[in-house]
Design a protein around this motif. Sequence first.
Motif, PDB file in Angstrom:
ATOM      1  N   SER A  55       0.814  -1.219   0.000  1.00 26.19           N
ATOM      2  CA  SER A  55       0.000   0.000   0.000  1.00 26.19           C
ATOM      3  C   SER A  55       0.848   1.270   0.000  1.00 26.19           C
ATOM      4  N   TYR A  56       1.971   1.274   0.686  1.00 25.95           N
ATOM      5  CA  TYR A  56       2.821   2.474   0.673  1.00 25.95           C
ATOM      6  C   TYR A  56       3.312   2.772  -0.741  1.00 25.95           C
ATOM      7  N   THR A  57       3.724   1.729  -1.449  1.00 28.82           N
ATOM      8  CA  THR A  57       4.197   1.939  -2.821  1.00 28.82           C
ATOM      9  C   THR A  57       3.055   2.422  -3.696  1.00 28.82           C
ATOM     10  N   ARG A  58       1.872   1.886  -3.459  1.00 24.33           N
ATOM     11  CA  ARG A  58       0.720   2.287  -4.272  1.00 24.33           C
ATOM     12  C   ARG A  58       0.470   3.787  -4.189  1.00 24.33           C
ATOM     13  N   VAL A  59       0.617   4.378  -3.003  1.00 21.34           N
ATOM     14  CA  VAL A  59       0.347   5.810  -2.845  1.00 21.34           C
ATOM     15  C   VAL A  59       1.625   6.640  -2.884  1.00 21.34           C
ATOM     16  N   ARG A  60       2.710   6.050  -3.292  1.00 24.78           N
ATOM     17  CA  ARG A  60       4.014   6.701  -3.451  1.00 24.78           C
ATOM     18  C   ARG A  60       4.566   7.234  -2.125  1.00 24.78           C
ATOM     19  N   ASP A  61       4.240   6.596  -1.017  1.00 23.42           N
ATOM     20  CA  ASP A  61       4.846   6.966   0.263  1.00 23.42           C
ATOM     21  C   ASP A  61       6.062   6.063   0.471  1.00 23.42           C
ATOM     22  N   LEU A  62       7.085   6.306  -0.324  1.00 24.37           N
ATOM     23  CA  LEU A  62       8.248   5.415  -0.312  1.00 24.37           C
ATOM     24  C   LEU A  62       9.072   5.577   0.958  1.00 24.37           C
ATOM     25  N   ALA A  63       8.990   6.743   1.595  1.00 26.91           N
ATOM     26  CA  ALA A  63       9.693   6.924   2.875  1.00 26.91           C
ATOM     27  C   ALA A  63       9.119   5.972   3.926  1.00 26.91           C
ATOM     28  N   ALA A  64       7.791   5.827   3.948  1.00 30.94           N
ATOM     29  CA  ALA A  64       7.173   4.905   4.906  1.00 30.94           C
ATOM     30  C   ALA A  64       7.544   3.468   4.585  1.00 30.94           C
ATOM     31  N   CYS A  81       9.695  -0.502  -5.414  1.00 29.06           N
ATOM     32  CA  CYS A  81      10.465   0.733  -5.556  1.00 29.06           C
ATOM     33  C   CYS A  81      11.435   0.952  -4.401  1.00 29.06           C
ATOM     34  N   THR A  82      11.377   0.076  -3.402  1.00 29.09           N
ATOM     35  CA  THR A  82      12.168   0.279  -2.191  1.00 29.09           C
ATOM     36  C   THR A  82      13.278  -0.753  -2.039  1.00 29.09           C
ATOM     37  N   HIS A  83      12.997  -2.011  -2.317  1.00 30.80           N
ATOM     38  CA  HIS A  83      14.086  -2.992  -2.326  1.00 30.80           C
ATOM     39  C   HIS A  83      15.107  -2.612  -3.395  1.00 30.80           C
ATOM     40  N   PRO A  84      16.409  -2.804  -3.131  1.00 35.70           N
ATOM     41  CA  PRO A  84      17.410  -2.522  -4.171  1.00 35.70           C
ATOM     42  C   PRO A  84      17.116  -3.338  -5.429  1.00 35.70           C
ATOM     43  N   PRO A  85      17.368  -2.788  -6.597  1.00 32.96           N
ATOM     44  CA  PRO A  85      17.113  -3.527  -7.837  1.00 32.96           C
ATOM     45  C   PRO A  85      17.767  -4.899  -7.870  1.00 32.96           C
ATOM     46  N   GLY A 107      -2.564  -1.186  -7.881  1.00 39.15           N
ATOM     47  CA  GLY A 107      -3.645  -0.355  -7.378  1.00 39.15           C
ATOM     48  C   GLY A 107      -3.345   1.129  -7.328  1.00 39.15           C
ATOM     49  N   SER A 108      -2.335   1.598  -8.065  1.00 32.67           N
ATOM     50  CA  SER A 108      -1.955   3.008  -7.970  1.00 32.67           C
ATOM     51  C   SER A 108      -2.644   3.859  -9.027  1.00 32.67           C
ATOM     52  N   PRO A 109      -3.258   4.989  -8.617  1.00 32.47           N
ATOM     53  CA  PRO A 109      -3.839   5.892  -9.605  1.00 32.47           C
ATOM     54  C   PRO A 109      -2.787   6.700 -10.364  1.00 32.47           C
ATOM     55  N   GLN A 110      -1.587   6.783  -9.813  1.00 30.21           N
ATOM     56  CA  GLN A 110      -0.492   7.521 -10.461  1.00 30.21           C
ATOM     57  C   GLN A 110       0.762   6.632 -10.436  1.00 30.21           C
ATOM     58  N   PRO A 111       0.900   5.759 -11.428  1.00 29.74           N
ATOM     59  CA  PRO A 111       1.841   4.640 -11.325  1.00 29.74           C
ATOM     60  C   PRO A 111       3.185   4.825 -12.017  1.00 29.74           C
ATOM     61  N   GLU A 112       3.569   6.049 -12.362  1.00 25.09           N
ATOM     62  CA  GLU A 112       4.796   6.197 -13.135  1.00 25.09           C
ATOM     63  C   GLU A 112       6.007   5.605 -12.423  1.00 25.09           C
ATOM     64  N   HIS A 113       6.090   5.775 -11.100  1.00 26.21           N
ATOM     65  CA  HIS A 113       7.232   5.246 -10.358  1.00 26.21           C
ATOM     66  C   HIS A 113       7.256   3.723 -10.396  1.00 26.21           C
ATOM     67  N   ILE A 114       6.084   3.118 -10.386  1.00 32.11           N
ATOM     68  CA  ILE A 114       5.996   1.657 -10.426  1.00 32.11           C
ATOM     69  C   ILE A 114       6.372   1.129 -11.796  1.00 32.11           C
ATOM     70  N   VAL A 115       5.857   1.781 -12.839  1.00 29.79           N
ATOM     71  CA  VAL A 115       6.188   1.351 -14.198  1.00 29.79           C
ATOM     72  C   VAL A 115       7.688   1.482 -14.448  1.00 29.79           C
TER      73      VAL A 115
END
Length: 417
Positions: A55-64, A81-85, A107-115
């Motif tokens: 859920s944190y990744t979904r809403v781009r709260d990568l710090a959490a 987006c948080t685990h090392p590649p 489940g992200s409405p703004q998924p550019e970081h995920i893509v």
Amino acid sequence: MTQVPFGAFVAGARARGTLVVQPRMGFSDPHRMREGLARTRGADAVTVGTLTLDSYTRVRDLAAARQALADGVPLNGYPICTHPPDTSRAVLAGIHDASFPVQVRHGSPQPEHIVSALLSLGLDATEGGPVSYCLPYSRTPLRDAVASWRTACEMLAGHTGDGRVPHLESFGGCMLGQLCPPAVLVAVSVLEGVFFARHGLHSVSLSYAQQTSWQQDLEAVAALRLLAGELLGQIDWHVVLYAYMGVYPLSRDGALALLEAAARLSVASGASRLIVKTAAEAHRIPTVADNVEALETAARAATAAPAPAPGPPDADSEVYEEARTLVHTVLELHDDVGTALLTAFRRGLLDIPYCLHPDNAGRARSFIDRDGRLRWADTGALPLAEAAVSTARKVTSADLLTALSRVQRAYDSGGTP
């Protein structure tokens, strides 16, 4: 790494008369996630793998997400987006290959970081859409979701070469999981598929979630297939069915019986892929073993199911006529599908019953009739004939509670809705 494109893999299984089954599995621990993928691949079924994100990744709260990993707190999915590649590549190594595609679900409405993250790992299959990943899940303005999904589609579409054909699945057939009449589910899924195609994707899938009437579900998938054939041209597409997404049976026997019904529906309707649910669904987060059991149960039920009727789907249904009206009304609003979608929701020409998002009109209402079919209690401003409202009625909170538990109660008592 040699790959078979996601869509081509599913098409190959369909040509052999085999249903592809897929879990909705995601774990934050890389070792557990790798185990989940490996056991999905090794299941006695034709499978594709899933990385379901947290859920944190979904809403781009990568710090959490970073803090949770640092504190050893399990997340409800894989934080891509948080685990090392290199960690994520190790999760996939030796598992994701030509015989086992992997899809990222989020489940992200703004998924550019995920893509961006999934493409960097050599993955190119995901799901979502500007409507279906916005209205049920967030308060993100629809205009922002449309803009983000334009960018996401273009990112995916530009990532070709070496035989890669990126794939995007619309979640439109699953809006709110239940109590949405099939015509709207079909229309949103088709419209998102057209949106994807016009932004460069050449491989898409259109979704539909099992509802409360076998016959109406057959009509809905037929409508989905017909409209896709009419509007998606020569691009690669297939239909994916979701096992029932509402309140799930509490009993093990009831849960597995509902899953088996979904597998039979997939075969009978001509769907190519099934997203399963597990016997543990009503009680806890499913384990890897729960997911493997569900995959194998669905595969056995599909193998034993009668083959679908030959020939094209039947266009003579209320669902097809309503869905076709909705789709063409929207497409006639503007040449740009995203702009058309925004206009349609602003005018209430698309309206998701019981959806509380600020950009949804919220005037349409539905109910489950005595025969199990989802029907309109109020069509709001939807461009449907007056005959669509079969019974003028007020839907009370008691009606809603009864409807929400209908499938669960039926299967727990050993019957069907």
